[in-house]
Design an enzyme around this catalytic site. Sequence first.
Site, short mmCIF file in Angstrom:
data_model
loop_
_atom_site.label_atom_id
_atom_site.label_comp_id
_atom_site.label_asym_id
_atom_site.label_seq_id
_atom_site.Cartn_x
_atom_site.Cartn_y
_atom_site.Cartn_z
NE ARG A 145 -0.62 -0.30 5.00
CZ ARG A 145 -0.16 -1.42 5.53
NH1 ARG A 145 -0.26 -2.55 4.84
NH2 ARG A 145 0.40 -1.43 6.72
CE1 TYR A 146 1.66 3.08 4.39
CE2 TYR A 146 2.84 1.06 4.96
CZ TYR A 146 1.91 2.05 5.27
OH TYR A 146 1.25 2.01 6.47
CB ILE A 147 5.93 0.49 -3.00
CG1 ILE A 147 5.26 -0.88 -2.97
CG2 ILE A 147 6.91 0.64 -1.85
CD1 ILE A 147 6.23 -2.05 -3.06
#
Length: 839
Positions: free
Chosen positions: A119-121
Amino acid sequence: MAKSKNKEENIQNVDSGIIGQYKTWFLDYASYVILERAVPSLQDGLKPVQRRILHAMKEMDDGRYNKVANIIGQSMQYHPHGDASIGEAMVNMGQKDLLIDTQGNWGDIRTGDEAAAARYIEARLSKFALEVAFNAKTTEWQLSYDGRKNEPVNLPMKFPLLLAQGAEGIAVGLATKILPHNFCELCDASVKYLRGKKFELYPDFQTRGMIDVTNYNEGKRGGKVRIRTHIEEVDKKTLIVRDVPYGVTTTQLIDSIIKANDQGKIKIKKVTDNTAAEVEIEIDLAQGISPDITIDALYAFTDCEVAISPNACVINKEKPEFLSVRDLLKFSVDSTKDLLQRELEIRLSELQDKWHYTSLERIFFEEKIYKELEKKHETWEKVLDAIAKAFEPFKKQLKRSIAREDILKLTEKPVRRIYKLDIEELNNQIKSLEAEIKQVKHDLNNLVDFAVAYYENLLTKYGKGRERKTEIKLFEAIQAKQVAIANTKLYVNREDGFIGTGLRKDEFVTDCSDLDDIIAFTKSGKMKIVKVADKSFIGKDIIHVAVFRKNDERTTYNMIYADGKSGISYGKRFNVTGVTRDKEYDLTKGEEKSKVHYFSVNPNGEAEVVKIILTPGSSARNKEFDFYFESLEIKGRSSQGNQVTKYPIRTVKYKEAGKATLSGRHLWFDNTFGRLNTEQKGEDLGSFAPDDKILVIYSDGNYEITDQELTQRFEADKILLIEKFDPAKIITAVYLDNEKLQYNIKRFKIETTTLNTKFFFIKDGEGNRLEAITTDEEPVLIIQKGRGAQVRKSKIKVSKLTEIMGWKAVGVKLDGYTKTLVMEWEQKKNSNKQTELFD
């Protein structure tokens, strides 16, 4: 009884049915894992999960980055497995920096750091991937696992992706390991194959390092590559590791170094991981430990060197197949050429269709055929027939017949097309289409040239920054025994005949390593070689114990023994170069009660003088006399020896040292590995006495005096001169003063005596370098200026130009000579090594 029998038959039937199902299920499972999970396809070089990720990303592609979590969700429409497997496969592809353009923390293959959560990259397809991996018109499609969507059977890959990315997978009874190769070299090899030229392909890794491809065997089963890190010697106490071998992380590398230290195979004080943007592992050495031996030991006992066995297995036509990297490249290039041909044929068909319709449109308006629409026809069909009839006179201008769909499409055109400018525009379009059709036909007729241009274009657009990272180099074979640190102590119980590391209450002999062999001799004339152990029996009355060096032709054993049967005493000299471990050898004539009167070990074949004293009751006239070992030849250990006396000996005493009877040790310098050796490999350095030293002069302006230790490592590509050191010799050096763009020349004698320390003897400055060096007494320097027809040569007798000065002096300027020169020393008979350099 009947019921019992029927029951047994039913149980047997059930058992056989279950066994049959298990056999079927296992084969189904094995086939599924091989075909659908672990092994890549030969056609596009992708495993199913990789293909589905790329297809999902193409569906989502709008030029912007997408959250990896969203891409995983999109991929799950095609891949019937969990999000974890998809995410792992995607991170693996992203880290290879080829098909996926990444954003955020994607981890580091060198350190083993994991990527951030999905979800962060973010990610998107790279421009390279969009160019080589997708074309809906040439893609074969199939239904997804749930039948809701279409997915590609294989992507139309126009690049040897499998060789560029590499692949690794373990299936049921089958595995694959294809090493990654260099992008630019793959493009070059593809062009060479298309041109019918020979090509070679060797692995290249993002982790850098060095690789020995001697046994690569084109990546087929049975081959092997060795991979090493670069280890830099900062000083005599510090080493720095600058990269990691492929498949090894910095954490694993450090753990292996610590483990080797704990096992006593190397001796270090501390390991520090300073890795940031680049790998940097600092190793502080223990006091008195040789950095050269430690470097060898790091390669021998840690993950600083690893061996990888490739195994190129791919899926071809629903079956696993084992191929070489050459076969993989050939298949890829042939497949790419076919895909390019299909794309050209599709493009030609589209252009011809467009040309046909544009020509119809031009005739329709230019010849006012559109006016048929204004006439009063009974039905629409008659209007269409009238238009078709009106085209009859112009059919020769067309290349195929006019279809009903063509006429229907024309009737839908706006009437404004009747303007002259619009008709001119149509004519221009037709000319442009004709030019493009001509070019496409030319490309089809010259498909090899078109494919070559395609690969050259890929290399130009995407090759920058993808140059080879892993240095191809030959590795010398490191003997573990020679570099193992002495990590244990050896003891001996001479009377009882035991040696070992566990006899701590007995006599200490020497430090040794766990890998060493030990040679021992007894009073009865027996010899045995054993492995280092806690306790080993040799034989009673041990007279000598030492670490055994195989193939040692210089260590000479001098011995006098009495034969147990005849009582005659014999003297012999012998070497021990190689024996069978744990086998007992008799150095006497083999008779019982034989015994050794005298025994000595001589590292350089020394032949001492001993005094022999006979027993008082001997009938000999002279009961004392000297015996000279130099009178004996060095023979094999099994030789009887020469008779010393037939009378019984009371004792033998050492009288005086003798000279070495062996000539000086002959040394060679191996330019390939930067090693001294005695095996006649490389440049002959001559014969060396035990105290002789070696002079080494480097291109960076340093000189160094070293001993004859064979474990030393030299940077061979930086050495301009290596020879036996003679302090009386005059050294003549020419070096570049880069700041003033001039050459200086100096003559000096070496005044330092410190060993294994570099001394800088040219003027300090950035870009300054040594150009030519010699130890000739009267050197003549030949200088060439100009090029081609303008070449001029001149000779300089150096001894008349400059006096002998101190080794730190700047030297004398070579007047009239600028930076661009060709220099060489005039060749003389019996001259030392000459240096020839070209700027």
